[in-house]
Write a protein that holds these residues in place. Structure first.
Motif, short mmCIF file in Angstrom:
data_model
loop_
_atom_site.label_atom_id
_atom_site.label_comp_id
_atom_site.label_asym_id
_atom_site.label_seq_id
_atom_site.Cartn_x
_atom_site.Cartn_y
_atom_site.Cartn_z
N ASP A 10 15.63 20.01 -55.06
CA ASP A 10 16.09 19.49 -53.77
C ASP A 10 17.56 19.08 -53.85
OD1 ASP A 10 13.54 19.87 -52.76
OD2 ASP A 10 12.95 17.77 -53.07
N GLY A 13 19.67 22.20 -54.16
CA GLY A 13 19.68 22.87 -52.86
C GLY A 13 20.61 22.20 -51.87
N ALA A 14 20.61 20.87 -51.85
CA ALA A 14 21.49 20.13 -50.93
C ALA A 14 22.96 20.35 -51.29
CB ALA A 14 21.16 18.64 -50.97
N ARG A 17 23.91 23.83 -50.28
CA ARG A 17 24.06 23.93 -48.82
C ARG A 17 25.44 23.44 -48.39
NH1 ARG A 17 19.56 21.67 -47.29
NH2 ARG A 17 20.38 19.57 -47.26
N ARG A 18 25.89 22.34 -48.97
CA ARG A 18 27.22 21.81 -48.64
C ARG A 18 28.32 22.78 -49.05
NH1 ARG A 18 24.78 16.93 -50.01
NH2 ARG A 18 25.34 17.13 -52.20
N SER A 39 21.97 26.99 -42.59
CA SER A 39 21.04 26.00 -42.06
C SER A 39 20.21 25.34 -43.16
CB SER A 39 20.11 26.61 -41.01
OG SER A 39 19.36 27.66 -41.57
N ASP A 40 19.90 26.08 -44.23
CA ASP A 40 19.09 25.52 -45.30
C ASP A 40 19.24 26.35 -46.55
OD1 ASP A 40 17.34 23.72 -46.47
OD2 ASP A 40 15.54 24.76 -45.79
N VAL A 41 18.96 25.75 -47.69
CA VAL A 41 18.94 26.45 -48.97
C VAL A 41 17.68 26.03 -49.71
CG1 VAL A 41 20.09 26.79 -51.20
CG2 VAL A 41 21.46 26.53 -49.13
N GLU A 42 16.89 27.01 -50.13
CA GLU A 42 15.68 26.75 -50.90
C GLU A 42 15.88 27.33 -52.29
OE1 GLU A 42 12.53 28.60 -48.73
OE2 GLU A 42 12.64 27.15 -47.10
N TRP A 53 19.41 30.27 -45.95
CA TRP A 53 19.05 30.56 -44.57
C TRP A 53 20.26 30.31 -43.68
CZ3 TRP A 53 14.47 32.79 -43.79
CH2 TRP A 53 13.50 32.66 -44.80
N THR A 55 22.01 30.81 -39.61
CA THR A 55 21.81 31.04 -38.18
C THR A 55 23.07 31.65 -37.62
OG1 THR A 55 22.57 28.81 -37.65
CG2 THR A 55 20.20 29.12 -37.89
N ASP A 97 17.66 32.84 -40.32
CA ASP A 97 16.76 31.79 -39.87
C ASP A 97 16.60 31.92 -38.35
OD1 ASP A 97 15.32 29.52 -39.36
OD2 ASP A 97 16.86 28.12 -40.02
#
Length: 131
Positions: A10, A13-14, A17-18, A39-42, A53, A55, A97
């Protein structure tokens, strides 16, 4: 030993994402790509892969944007390896996404339904008032 609230995946991933948000924004500007945002990273548990992900401002250009971002993934990964304090940066896979598109479609359907029901209420109110 108390359990941690946030898993390592997590936190990684955060941070991805940044960092990727900035890199993707610059790539959109520099390479003339369709406007997209992260929008997100897993991240997988072993930190080998990251699904990114994105958009798109214009959903019809999403396939083109995702294809271009996947082609730039190696450059993004190289840049991330310099900016992040992590032993090994995960390989990046960009995906579209569509949750925002689905939300907008649902909202449009609800507005249309409300608009269709509004005249029926007005007509019923007039009929009751005339008696």
């Amino acid at each position: 030993m108390p359990s941690r609230d946030f898993k390592r995946t997590d936190r990684v991933g955060a941070e991805l994402r940044r960092e990727l948000g900035l890199l993707v924004h610059a790539a959109v500007r520099d390479h003339g790509l369709p406007s997209v945002s992260v929008s997100d990273v897993e991240v997988t548990r072993d930190l080998d892969w990251a699904s990114v992900w994105v958009t798109a401002l214009l959903p019809e250009q999403s396939k083109e944007a995702v294809k271009a971002l996947n082609e730039l993934a190696v450059e993004f990964r190289r840049s991330l390896s310099r900016s992040m304090r992590i032993r090994r940066v995960p390989e990046l896979r960009f995906k579209y996404d569509d949750s925002v598109d689905k939300g907008e479609r649902i909202e449009a359907l609800l507005r249309e339904q409300a608009r269709d029901l509004a005249p029926a209420k007005d007509d019923a109110g007039k009929a009751d008032g005339e008696d």
